[in-house]
Design an enzyme around this catalytic site. Structure first.
Site, PDB file in Angstrom:
ATOM      1  N   TYR A 169      -3.630   2.602   9.037  1.00  0.00           N
ATOM      2  CA  TYR A 169      -4.914   2.027   8.645  1.00  0.00           C
ATOM      3  C   TYR A 169      -5.089   0.781   9.504  1.00  0.00           C
ATOM      4  O   TYR A 169      -4.366  -0.203   9.320  1.00  0.00           O
ATOM      5  CB  TYR A 169      -4.910   1.645   7.163  1.00  0.00           C
ATOM      6  N   LYS A 196      -8.449   8.544  -2.811  1.00  0.00           N
ATOM      7  CA  LYS A 196      -8.382   8.746  -4.266  1.00  0.00           C
ATOM      8  C   LYS A 196      -9.236   9.897  -4.811  1.00  0.00           C
ATOM      9  O   LYS A 196      -9.025  10.334  -5.943  1.00  0.00           O
ATOM     10  CB  LYS A 196      -8.800   7.449  -4.989  1.00  0.00           C
ATOM     11  N   PRO A 227     -13.516   6.863   0.977  1.00  0.00           N
ATOM     12  CA  PRO A 227     -12.252   7.564   1.244  1.00  0.00           C
ATOM     13  C   PRO A 227     -11.074   6.673   1.637  1.00  0.00           C
ATOM     14  O   PRO A 227      -9.956   7.164   1.776  1.00  0.00           O
ATOM     15  CB  PRO A 227     -12.617   8.503   2.408  1.00  0.00           C
ATOM     16  N   HIS A 279       5.192  11.515   2.643  1.00  0.00           N
ATOM     17  CA  HIS A 279       5.086  10.231   3.338  1.00  0.00           C
ATOM     18  C   HIS A 279       5.573   9.136   2.395  1.00  0.00           C
ATOM     19  O   HIS A 279       5.047   8.974   1.299  1.00  0.00           O
ATOM     20  CB  HIS A 279       3.638   9.951   3.761  1.00  0.00           C
ATOM     21  N   TYR A 335      -1.774   3.131  -4.266  1.00  0.00           N
ATOM     22  CA  TYR A 335      -1.919   4.233  -3.303  1.00  0.00           C
ATOM     23  C   TYR A 335      -1.174   5.481  -3.786  1.00  0.00           C
ATOM     24  O   TYR A 335      -1.669   6.602  -3.681  1.00  0.00           O
ATOM     25  CB  TYR A 335      -1.398   3.789  -1.935  1.00  0.00           C
TER      26      TYR A 335
END
Ligand code: PHB
Length: 397
Positions: free
Chosen positions: A206, A301, A297, A78, A389
């Protein structure tokens, strides 16, 4: 009663999750012996649904250390995520911003690859043990356990590694005067589902909304993983498929975007908290992974931190056995914690930016939209998120 069978090894490892098995594998590549002890069965671990995003550094370690390249063949790369708020989606383009990617590859598969590699290499892993107990952490560490056939063992090792998860037995053996615990509780949890449905989007979404947070993740072409923010006391029994999908629609659908729905095949409530145990060493015991820290979550990580811990710990052990120097073992805790606190902050930040705090007022809501807008409208803001990220570089000292 028969005497305990003695196993002599260099490193005793409590826990055969990704951290314990990865460490055992890395040690084997350097000719260092280890023995791993795990209370759960292989079957139990491989059937537990866990998170699914791997940083590029985690993927590189799996591939370059020879665990498996299955992640490159069967995982999905991704190159970004979508932040969705006020009815619109905004892409954070990792590749463009920081030149990196993440892989969607469930933790269960990471475990399967590691367990298979350890087995193929003749690694010693005892699954399904009972009554594990650790002794002599300041001297010559020992692990007592009973195997699945009822035989009692004592492992004698130079060092002990507690990679035994968030309910760690090892952590509790460290005297209170020698540790500090940091806690943060959140006023919500995640309701997680697996659903039989096609993918709704190419990347993870998200979503922040006035009705609470939702995350649209994936597993395969036909099974999807999704979460919505809920009360920590929520009971899954009270949620049928129609109620679940109505909740997702309220939080994600709009402006031409519609989730693809299907039968819910699994549902669970995931508690949320931040926790750090410092230092990550006591005498001959080193803690790694969830045994030493938990993150919410939202930043994906947890697994990545566990793998980073054991990478740094391996460097310390390898250097000790190679040159006799304890310098890298002595800096393990600080080097690991450097990343742990970055990840704590990132996970806290993503969580607070995207979730709705119960009872929040108009000011909080409008301020939160201001924060989201400041991130997506600035290349620096997007790059900060992308760097965290996809994963920071390892600190070298
Ligand atoms: C998941 O796919 O389970 C997942 C992905 C991203 C997260 C958390 C969980 O931040």
């Amino acid at each position: 009663m028969a005497a305990r069978q003695i196993i002599k090894t260099q490193i005793a490892i409590m826990g055969a999750g990704p951290a314990g098995l990865m460490l055992s594998h890395l040690l084997a590549t350097a000719g260092i012996q280890s023995s791993v002890v795990e209370v759960r069965s292989h079957k139990d671990i491989s059937e537990t649904v866990r998170a699914g995003i791997l940083e590029h550094g985690t993927v590189n370690l799996l591939v370059e250390s020879g665990v498996s390249d299955r992640v490159l063949r069967e995982g999905d790369r991704h190159d970004g995520i979508e932040l969705r708020f006020n009815g619109d989606s905004h892409r954070i383009d990792f590749k463009d911003l920081v030149g990196e990617s993440v892989w969607l590859y469930p933790q269960t598969d990471v475990f399967m690859d590691l367990a298979a590699r350890r087995k193929a290499d003749g690694g010693e892993v005892h699954y399904g043990v009972t009554d594990p107990a650790v002794h002599d952490l300041e001297g010559k560490p020992k692990v007592w356990f009973t195997d699945s056939e009822g035989v009692e063992y004592e492992i004698q090792a130079d060092f002990l590694v507690g990679a035994d998860g968030s309910r760690s037995h090892c952590r509790f053996q460290i005297p209170e005067a020698h540790r500090k615990w940091y806690f943060h509780e959140y006023p919500f949890a995640w309701f997680g589902i697996l659903a039989e449905a096609p993918r709704s989007a190419d990347e993870l979404i998200y979503a922040n909304s006035g009705n609470g947070f939702a995350l649209i993740s994936q597993r395969t072409e036909t099974v999807q993983r999704m979460y919505f923010q809920c009360d920590p006391k929520e009971s899954v029994a009270e949620w049928d498929d129609e109620r679940i999908w109505a909740e997702f629609r309220r939080r994600v659908n709009g402006n031409g975007f519609e989730l693809k729905e299907g039968p819910v095949i699994d549902k669970m409530v995931l508690p949320f908290r931040s926790f750090v145990h410092t230092p990550m060493r006591y005498g001959k015991l080193f803690l790694a992974g969830d045994a030493a820290h938990t993150v919410p979550p939202t930043g994906a990580k947890g697994l990545n931190l566990a793998i980073h811990d054991v990478k740094v710990l391996f460097e310390g052990l390898d250097s000790y056995y190679g040159s006799g120097s304890t310098a890298l073992l002595d800096s393990y805790s600080n080097r690991a914690l450097d990343r742990v606190w970055k990840a704590q902050h990132f996970s806290y930040w993503m969580t607070s930016m995207l979730h709705t705090v119960p009872g929040t007022d108009d000011f909080d809501r409008a301020r939160q939209l201001g924060e989201l807008n400041s991130v997506i409208s600035s290349r620096h803001g997007r790059a900060y998120l992308a760097e965290a990220y996809t994963g920071w570089p390892t600190t070298t000292t």
